[in-house]
Design a protein around this motif. Structure first.
Motif, PDB file in Angstrom:
ATOM      1  N   GLU A  94      20.321  27.965  35.323  1.00  0.00           N
ATOM      2  CA  GLU A  94      21.314  29.772  34.499  1.00  0.00           C
ATOM      3  C   GLU A  94      20.065  30.098  33.427  1.00  0.00           C
ATOM      4  O   GLU A  94      20.419  30.562  32.544  1.00  0.00           O
ATOM      5  N   LEU A  95      19.262  29.017  32.962  1.00  0.00           N
ATOM      6  CA  LEU A  95      18.030  29.536  32.236  1.00  0.00           C
ATOM      7  C   LEU A  95      16.861  29.771  32.504  1.00  0.00           C
ATOM      8  O   LEU A  95      16.264  29.501  33.670  1.00  0.00           O
ATOM      9  N   THR A  96      15.611  31.111  31.452  1.00  0.00           N
ATOM     10  CA  THR A  96      14.890  31.045  31.657  1.00  0.00           C
ATOM     11  C   THR A  96      13.686  29.372  31.835  1.00  0.00           C
ATOM     12  O   THR A  96      14.162  28.473  31.472  1.00  0.00           O
ATOM     13  N   VAL A  97      12.318  30.266  32.391  1.00  0.00           N
ATOM     14  CA  VAL A  97      10.917  28.318  31.948  1.00  0.00           C
ATOM     15  C   VAL A  97      11.139  28.513  30.531  1.00  0.00           C
ATOM     16  O   VAL A  97      11.172  27.187  29.908  1.00  0.00           O
ATOM     17  N   ARG A  98      11.168  29.331  29.879  1.00  0.00           N
ATOM     18  CA  ARG A  98      10.798  28.956  28.546  1.00  0.00           C
ATOM     19  C   ARG A  98      12.503  28.680  27.545  1.00  0.00           C
ATOM     20  O   ARG A  98      12.086  27.466  26.838  1.00  0.00           O
ATOM     21  N   GLN A  99      13.029  29.073  28.264  1.00  0.00           N
ATOM     22  CA  GLN A  99      14.849  28.186  27.834  1.00  0.00           C
ATOM     23  C   GLN A  99      14.864  27.346  28.097  1.00  0.00           C
ATOM     24  O   GLN A  99      15.918  26.094  27.532  1.00  0.00           O
ATOM     25  N   ASN A 100      14.529  26.755  29.160  1.00  0.00           N
ATOM     26  CA  ASN A 100      14.672  25.219  30.047  1.00  0.00           C
ATOM     27  C   ASN A 100      13.550  24.309  28.917  1.00  0.00           C
ATOM     28  O   ASN A 100      14.487  23.805  28.486  1.00  0.00           O
ATOM     29  N   LEU A 101      13.208  25.140  28.337  1.00  0.00           N
ATOM     30  CA  LEU A 101      12.422  23.651  27.679  1.00  0.00           C
ATOM     31  C   LEU A 101      13.076  23.824  26.356  1.00  0.00           C
ATOM     32  O   LEU A 101      13.268  22.546  25.383  1.00  0.00           O
ATOM     33  N   GLN A 102      13.257  24.812  25.922  1.00  0.00           N
ATOM     34  CA  GLN A 102      13.860  24.705  24.664  1.00  0.00           C
ATOM     35  C   GLN A 102      15.184  23.705  24.399  1.00  0.00           C
ATOM     36  O   GLN A 102      15.442  23.390  23.016  1.00  0.00           O
ATOM     37  N   VAL A 103      16.006  24.753  24.969  1.00  0.00           N
ATOM     38  CA  VAL A 103      17.238  23.806  25.378  1.00  0.00           C
ATOM     39  C   VAL A 103      17.473  22.992  25.444  1.00  0.00           C
ATOM     40  O   VAL A 103      17.709  22.165  24.642  1.00  0.00           O
ATOM     41  N   TYR A 104      16.163  21.754  26.427  1.00  0.00           N
ATOM     42  CA  TYR A 104      16.247  20.616  26.197  1.00  0.00           C
ATOM     43  C   TYR A 104      15.283  19.517  24.968  1.00  0.00           C
ATOM     44  O   TYR A 104      16.324  18.519  24.847  1.00  0.00           O
ATOM     45  N   GLY A 105      14.344  20.551  24.614  1.00  0.00           N
ATOM     46  CA  GLY A 105      14.091  19.836  22.958  1.00  0.00           C
ATOM     47  C   GLY A 105      15.382  20.048  21.774  1.00  0.00           C
ATOM     48  O   GLY A 105      15.688  19.050  21.494  1.00  0.00           O
ATOM     49  N   ARG A 106      16.268  20.989  22.524  1.00  0.00           N
ATOM     50  CA  ARG A 106      17.591  21.497  21.430  1.00  0.00           C
ATOM     51  C   ARG A 106      18.558  19.814  21.598  1.00  0.00           C
ATOM     52  O   ARG A 106      18.916  19.437  20.696  1.00  0.00           O
ATOM     53  N   TYR A 107      18.495  19.427  23.191  1.00  0.00           N
ATOM     54  CA  TYR A 107      19.474  18.610  23.055  1.00  0.00           C
ATOM     55  C   TYR A 107      18.806  16.896  21.739  1.00  0.00           C
ATOM     56  O   TYR A 107      19.584  15.721  21.826  1.00  0.00           O
ATOM     57  N   PHE A 108      17.864  16.797  22.320  1.00  0.00           N
ATOM     58  CA  PHE A 108      16.813  16.115  21.494  1.00  0.00           C
ATOM     59  C   PHE A 108      17.415  16.433  19.465  1.00  0.00           C
ATOM     60  O   PHE A 108      16.552  15.360  19.166  1.00  0.00           O
ATOM     61  N   GLY A 109      17.639  16.818  19.547  1.00  0.00           N
ATOM     62  CA  GLY A 109      18.132  17.308  17.520  1.00  0.00           C
ATOM     63  C   GLY A 109      16.552  18.465  17.314  1.00  0.00           C
ATOM     64  O   GLY A 109      17.174  18.193  15.831  1.00  0.00           O
ATOM     65  N   LEU A 110      15.813  18.655  17.823  1.00  0.00           N
ATOM     66  CA  LEU A 110      14.962  18.990  17.514  1.00  0.00           C
ATOM     67  C   LEU A 110      14.855  20.656  16.743  1.00  0.00           C
ATOM     68  O   LEU A 110      15.998  21.635  17.122  1.00  0.00           O
ATOM     69  N   SER A 111      14.637  21.145  15.480  1.00  0.00           N
ATOM     70  CA  SER A 111      14.394  22.142  15.038  1.00  0.00           C
ATOM     71  C   SER A 111      14.569  23.784  15.663  1.00  0.00           C
ATOM     72  O   SER A 111      13.907  23.316  16.934  1.00  0.00           O
ATOM     73  N   ARG A 112      14.599  24.153  15.664  1.00  0.00           N
ATOM     74  CA  ARG A 112      14.807  26.114  16.590  1.00  0.00           C
ATOM     75  C   ARG A 112      13.045  25.942  15.974  1.00  0.00           C
ATOM     76  O   ARG A 112      12.502  26.798  17.505  1.00  0.00           O
ATOM     77  N   ASP A 113      12.195  26.361  15.173  1.00  0.00           N
ATOM     78  CA  ASP A 113      11.279  26.364  15.004  1.00  0.00           C
ATOM     79  C   ASP A 113      10.706  25.567  16.045  1.00  0.00           C
ATOM     80  O   ASP A 113      10.068  26.026  16.393  1.00  0.00           O
ATOM     81  N   THR A 114      10.645  24.599  16.056  1.00  0.00           N
ATOM     82  CA  THR A 114      10.291  23.117  16.658  1.00  0.00           C
ATOM     83  C   THR A 114       9.894  23.431  17.956  1.00  0.00           C
ATOM     84  O   THR A 114       9.067  23.071  18.916  1.00  0.00           O
ATOM     85  N   VAL A 115      11.285  23.792  18.724  1.00  0.00           N
ATOM     86  CA  VAL A 115      11.601  23.436  20.532  1.00  0.00           C
ATOM     87  C   VAL A 115      10.667  24.915  20.569  1.00  0.00           C
ATOM     88  O   VAL A 115      10.124  25.210  21.978  1.00  0.00           O
ATOM     89  N   ARG A 116      10.629  25.756  19.733  1.00  0.00           N
ATOM     90  CA  ARG A 116       9.619  27.203  20.693  1.00  0.00           C
ATOM     91  C   ARG A 116       8.358  26.662  20.348  1.00  0.00           C
ATOM     92  O   ARG A 116       7.461  27.468  21.576  1.00  0.00           O
ATOM     93  N   ARG A 117       8.026  26.704  19.823  1.00  0.00           N
ATOM     94  CA  ARG A 117       6.840  26.042  19.118  1.00  0.00           C
ATOM     95  C   ARG A 117       6.342  25.236  21.051  1.00  0.00           C
ATOM     96  O   ARG A 117       5.989  25.323  21.162  1.00  0.00           O
ATOM     97  N   LYS A 118       6.454  24.114  20.382  1.00  0.00           N
ATOM     98  CA  LYS A 118       7.044  22.704  21.732  1.00  0.00           C
ATOM     99  C   LYS A 118       6.989  23.655  23.317  1.00  0.00           C
ATOM    100  O   LYS A 118       6.078  23.261  24.268  1.00  0.00           O
ATOM    101  N   ALA A 119       7.951  24.943  23.556  1.00  0.00           N
ATOM    102  CA  ALA A 119       8.006  25.375  24.490  1.00  0.00           C
ATOM    103  C   ALA A 119       6.668  26.386  24.593  1.00  0.00           C
ATOM    104  O   ALA A 119       6.130  26.228  26.075  1.00  0.00           O
ATOM    105  N   VAL A 120       5.630  26.864  24.118  1.00  0.00           N
ATOM    106  CA  VAL A 120       4.590  27.226  24.369  1.00  0.00           C
ATOM    107  C   VAL A 120       3.644  26.464  24.729  1.00  0.00           C
ATOM    108  O   VAL A 120       2.983  26.980  25.545  1.00  0.00           O
ATOM    109  N   GLU A 121       3.672  25.321  23.946  1.00  0.00           N
ATOM    110  CA  GLU A 121       2.629  24.969  24.375  1.00  0.00           C
ATOM    111  C   GLU A 121       3.087  23.987  25.657  1.00  0.00           C
ATOM    112  O   GLU A 121       2.015  23.698  25.929  1.00  0.00           O
ATOM    113  N   LEU A 122       3.811  23.688  26.290  1.00  0.00           N
ATOM    114  CA  LEU A 122       4.308  22.671  27.145  1.00  0.00           C
ATOM    115  C   LEU A 122       4.376  23.432  28.372  1.00  0.00           C
ATOM    116  O   LEU A 122       3.989  23.649  29.952  1.00  0.00           O
ATOM    117  N   MET A 123       4.306  24.964  28.082  1.00  0.00           N
ATOM    118  CA  MET A 123       4.112  26.292  28.761  1.00  0.00           C
ATOM    119  C   MET A 123       2.616  26.160  29.465  1.00  0.00           C
ATOM    120  O   MET A 123       1.751  26.603  30.740  1.00  0.00           O
TER     121      MET A 123
END
Ligand SMILES: Nc1ncnc2c1ncn2[C@@H]1O[C@H](COP(=O)(O)OP(=O)(O)OP(=O)(O)O)[C@@H](O)[C@H]1O
Ligand SMILES: [Mg+2]
Lengths: 286, 311
Positions: free
Chosen positions: B95-124
């Motif tokens: 139900e989510l986009t590629v980017r959102q998949n990474l971001q939301v999954y990161g949020r499950y780990f308690g990472l901050s919104r900024d961190t997951v945004r950065r991480k998503a770019v890096e991991l893509m």
């Protein structure tokens, strides 16, 4: 050539926030809860960001009911015995009950069909459970979403009631949190029930349960209509307590008895959550 | 610090039962910090069942298990916070986009919104999916989904990465790219545990591995050790028209330490392939083609997990 590509992320602990469950949740068996249910609410928000249609339709549904049943019926039946034993306007009598029923409907819909899909087909919770989140996070997160959505409908409904002058007391403002409680209780139990379903056919059972609840929980006429044994049966129904609570608040007939209804709904929510948690653990953490 | 403390995963007598089925029948495993550890074995050997227990998503039926020094039963959330998991079957959020998949999954780990945004770019970038960032996941190709699953498992900078058949469905380029990434991760100190059906992959990636069969561990060691222990230095392959290999079998059986019969060929396990080939020609056996090669892990696997063996 592969060497020129980006370096992989470095391992390190930097951003993790330490989690500490509240004292209340320490009674939950360890490993079932990470205290991060809101992340699932966030996810639902992202997914539903653009589904305004569902929200709008959810808002209009109780409105239509109010017009059809209240105004249409209300011309035939002008007064009815209110919760305080005094005769009262029929529309004002039915309106809070419809609010309770719509809170129930919205919550049940969200917590059954949607969750069944996510659990059995989309494998969403398999992914979620491989992160720190546990089954209780899933149960709380998903019910909270059902509750928020139900709350949105309820808020709209309350505005309509206010506009139509159907709220006769300041207590009526508590109708919103009360409707949220109704949504919460039904979402939790709905989710618990969903964990027992094996196929889409089983959802006919949900309709089978919801329909009589809607019709017989003193939604359209007072409890005194029923003969005594039936009265007791009706008093056991969950929606009856939702209706009684909301009707009391909206009509301004507030008494200690309302707390009994609150307690019933709270218990229902807690039991629903615990059962759902146990079942999710059983089904997905095999 | 005792030996057990430096073990990131320590299992002894670990058992997993599903009703009557005993998927894992008492295995002992120790994975050291920083190593790449492999589980090999045929279908149904119990690899995924073991991986799921280590990932703290499947309670053990009996035995002992410590992951990162903790008990999965009690400390599941705390352990999982430090794991990266690539399950055998993708569990992406459709139900989510590629980017959102990474971001939301990161949020499950308690990472901050900024961190997951950065991480998503890096991991893509890492998964070479940057140009699909805003696409839904559903229509991605199988290999792309796999890459996204792998990228997703890295969102929390795991100390221990569990990869259950990571390269399934990947094309050769993507496989090599992933191997390269896994090298880099290991270099950065990440411990890897993986299962695979590709022997070249196991040989390339694993410092140490176990071969499982029927829920038990049947061999353990480094790829080189296993080859030395369970195979010969060289293998002589004799190819025949299908079916004809059996006719030659009695004639050549004595020429090697061991002979393996495959549908279209015989594998002769021998220290000296050239000498054996000469002996084969001497006995007037005329295969369609021949090949002398070094033993690989595949030979070990065939031996240990049983095909029609002739010793
Ligand atoms: N959830 C389950 N319920 C019942 N039986 C199961 C379950 N999961 C695995 N099994 C059984 O356990 C055994 C081992 O399965 P497992 O998935 O661990 O094997 P595997 O080594 O990963 O195989 P593959 O290479 O095919 O992935 C099989 O017999 C399988 O049928
Ligand atoms: Mg498997």
């Amino acid at each position: 050539m592969a060497h020129e590509l980006t370096a992989p992320p470095r391992p390190g602990r930097g951003d993790q926030t330490e989690q500490r469950p509240s004292p209340l949740l320490r009674i939950v068996p360890p490993g079932l809860y990470a205290g991060r249910a809101r992340m699932l609410v966030e996810r639902s928000f992202l997914v539903n960001r653009r589904s305004w249609l569902a929200v709008v339709s959810g808002f209009f549904e109780p409105l239509f009911f109010l017009f059809a049943l209240g105004l249409g019926f209300g011309t035939l039946v002008s007064t009815v015995t209110g919760p305080d034993g005094q005769p009262m306007d029929y529309v004002a009598f039915v309106a809070p009950a419809l609010l309770a029923a719509s809170a129930m409907n919205g919550a049940v819909y969200d917590a059954t069909i949607n969750i069944f899909h996510k659990m059995r087909y989309a494998k969403l919770y398999d992914a979620v459970l491989s992160t720190p989140l546990g089954p209780l996070d899933v149960a709380v997160g998903e019910t909270s979403w059902a509750l928020l959505r139900g709350g949105l409908y309820a808020a709209g409904f309350v505005v309509v009631l206010l506009g139509m002058g159907l709220v006769s007391s300041a207590w009526g403002l508590l109708a919103l949190p009360a409707a949220l409680l109704v949504a919460f209780a039904f979402a939790a139990v709905g989710m618990a029930a969903t964990t027992f379903m094996r196929s889409w056919q089983d959802f006919d059972l949900v309709n089978l349960a919801v329909m009589p609840l809607f019709l017989f929980s003193t939604t359209f006429y007072p409890l005194s209509v029923y003969p005594r044994p039936l009265r007791i049966a009706v008093e056991c129904l969950p929606l009856y307590h939702g209706v009684a609570l909301l009707r009391g608040l909206v009509t301004g007939y507030v008494h200690w008895g309302l707390l009994g209804h609150v307690l019933y709904l709270v218990l229902m929510a807690v039991v629903g959550l615990l059962v759902a948690t146990k079942r999710i653990a059983r089904l997905l953490l095999r | 610090m005792t030996a057990a403390d430096s073990l990131l995963v320590h299992a002894s007598g670990l058992v997993k039962r599903f009703g009557d089925v005993e998927a894992v029948r008492g295995i002992d495993v120790g994975v050291r910090r920083g190593e790449a550890f492999g589980f090999l074995g045929p279908n149904g050997a119990g690899k995924s069942s073991t991986m799921r227990m280590i990932a703290c998503v499947s309670p053990r039926s009996a035995g002992e298990l410590r992951v990162l020094g903790m008990d999965p039963q009690r400390d599941g959330p705390r352990i999982r916070a430090r794991l990266g998991v690539v399950p055998q079957q993708d569990t992406l959020d459709n139900e989510l986009t590629v980017r959102q998949n990474l971001q939301v999954y990161g949020r499950y780990f308690g990472l901050s919104r900024d961190t997951v945004r950065r991480k998503a770019v890096e991991l893509m970038e890492f998964a070479q999916l940057s140009d699909r960032a805003e696409d839904q996941v559903e229509p991605l190709s199988g290999g792309m989904k796999r890459r996204l699953t792998i990228a997703r498992s890295l969102v929390n900078d795991p100390e221990l990465l569990l990869l259950d058949e990571p390269t399934i469905g990947l094309d050769p380029q993507a496989r090599h790219l992933l191997w390269d990434r896994l090298y880099q991760l290991r270099h950065a100190g990440v411990t890897l545990i993986l299962t695979t059906h590709y022997m070249d992959e196991a040989e390339q990636l694993c410092d140490r591995l176990v071969v499982m069969d029927g829920g038990r561990i049947v061999a353990e060691g480094s790829p080189a050790e296993l080859i030395a222990r369970y195979s010969t230095r060289e293998v002589l392959e004799l190819r025949f028209a299908p079916g004809h290999q059996r006719d030659a079998l009695p004639v050549v059986a004595t020429l090697a330490d061991r002979v393996e019969v495959l549908p279209d060929r015989l594998l002769l396990y021998t220290a000296d392939g050239e000498a054996s080939l000469a002996a084969v020609h001497e006995r007037d056996v005329r295969p369609a083609s021949t090949l002398i090669r070094r033993s690989t892990l595949e030979d070990v696997f065939l031996r240990l997990t049983g095909r029609s063996l002739v010793d």
